[in-house]
Design an enzyme around this catalytic site. Structure first.
Site, short mmCIF file in Angstrom:
data_model
loop_
_atom_site.label_atom_id
_atom_site.label_comp_id
_atom_site.label_asym_id
_atom_site.label_seq_id
_atom_site.Cartn_x
_atom_site.Cartn_y
_atom_site.Cartn_z
N ASP A 84 0.81 -1.22 0.00
CA ASP A 84 0.00 0.00 0.00
C ASP A 84 0.85 1.27 0.00
O ASP A 84 0.44 2.29 0.52
CB ASP A 84 -0.93 -0.01 1.21
N GLU A 116 6.75 21.21 -13.61
CA GLU A 116 7.17 22.20 -12.62
C GLU A 116 8.19 21.53 -11.70
O GLU A 116 7.87 20.55 -11.03
CB GLU A 116 5.96 22.66 -11.82
#
Lengths: 223, 223
Positions: A84, A116
């Site tokens: 996870d 960016e």
DNA sequence: ACAAAAGTGTTGCCAGTACACCCATGA
DNA sequence: TCATGGGTGTACTGGCAACACTTTTGT
């Protein structure tokens, strides 16, 4: 051993911690995430691995396209495979560290406007997505262990540099102060560097000699 | 970054180089391949990674089921991702090293009859499949670099051992001879080991003292 | 001339190395 | 008592650490 089923297929991403020196500071390159979840958070550069490319090819191509660096030095770091670590989807991260000198950063090729990116001092890293903070921490640790037993930092200093500059980088990565005289003695006595004959004038105080790493120095440790 | 297609799915296998000490020799565990291609060749233990388990879980479970070791010490090594490292199919190998003491090897649990396995001295490794010889070479190199800066070898010696035994293991892995007196001095002065008060009698020559590693010694290096 | 930063030399200590002798056991 | 292999002490050396003074520039 040769039986594959649907459960045997995995998504792998390569993530890379690229380090450089900018104005004497050790910095790491991060991208800003553009979509939910974690929109606006910072993240390590990297992409999903296709099944027709090696880990090294994948990350080199990616870095060239998205960061504009054509001569990045790369080493494998750890694999992160917690189920996870990325929400909703199972993605395994194979991670690398990359080193690039500041001159090559300035000379970088065209990169997409859409990305960016920003270089962050390794002491002031912003909030990142998923487990990237853990990955960054391990990368810095890797670098720290590495520079003790190898001269890997020459990858950050291909052009001329002064010994005080080099020392400051070691101090940042090792996170402790070093003695100027002993630091110099070590590098000179080991024959790792050579005097270029030039000085960096124009600063306050006595000008420092400019050195370069000798070409024929090999890495000492593989890990 | 979140777009996956068919090319994004990969087969990953975990392969492990398990080392132990058998009669004073450093050995690695290999399995024998049962089907073509490379039928009869030797290979590293390991299996395909399912998408519901982490690398560490996968290899621990596999080792327990197929080698019978429940307390194997494991560290990540390198990832091998050349496109054609396995014929016909693209399989990425994430590799580990494992260390187990000989006493735990003897006490191993039930394992399938179908697996043919053997411990090989690291100097006389037989022909292996695919790139497993390269993986084994790197694993030994990893171990070599590791024991210089850490006391990882205590994982191979949880039970009582003599200093000459320990020294011979170091000599095998580092591939050079060491001085008996200096070797002893180093381990004793660093406080890594303690005298058990027993001796291993019954051999020719003066009996050697039996030592054990102290419990509270931590690893020094992560990599 | 002064401040700022770089360059240099000396000393002590500790870790690693080299080396020679003694000790405990089995045969 | 001899052969075998383990245990111990000493002296040397090189690398690292601690430390104070001089030199070169800019202002």
């Amino acid at each position: 051993m040769n039986n594959y089923n649907n459960d045997s297929y995995n998504i792998i991403e390569t993530l890379i911690s690229i380090f450089t020196i900018e104005k004497g500071e050790v910095k790491i390159l991060l991208f800003r995430k553009k979509n939910e979840p974690y929109k606006g958070y910072w993240m390590l550069p990297g992409k999903v691995l296709n099944n027709n490319e090696s880990l090294e090819e994948n990350i080199s191509d990616y870095v060239l396209e998205n960061c504009g660096f054509s001569n990045l030095y790369i080493e494998q770091c750890l694999v992160f495979s917690d189920i996870d670590r990325v929400p909703d989807k199972r993605v395994i991260a194979t991670t690398c560290i990359g080193l690039i000198d500041s001159k090559s950063v300035e000379l970088k090729q065209e990169i997409p406007d859409s990305i960016e990116s920003e270089w962050f001092n390794i002491l002031t890293i912003p909030k990142t997505i998923y487990d990237h903070d853990e990955i960054i921490k391990k990368s810095i640790e890797y670098l720290k262990n590495k520079i003790i037993n190898s001269n890997i930092l020459k990858m950050l200093f291909p052009s001329d540099f002064t010994l005080p500059e080099l020392q400051k980088v070691y101090e940042q990565i090792l996170d402790k102060e070093l003695d100027r005289r002993n630091f110099r003695k070590k590098f000179v006595s080991q024959g790792l560097i050579e005097d270029t004959g030039y000085k960096n004038e124009g600063f306050s105080g006595r000008p420092a000699k400019l050195y370069r790493f000798k070409d024929d120095i090999e890495e000492m440790n593989l890990f």
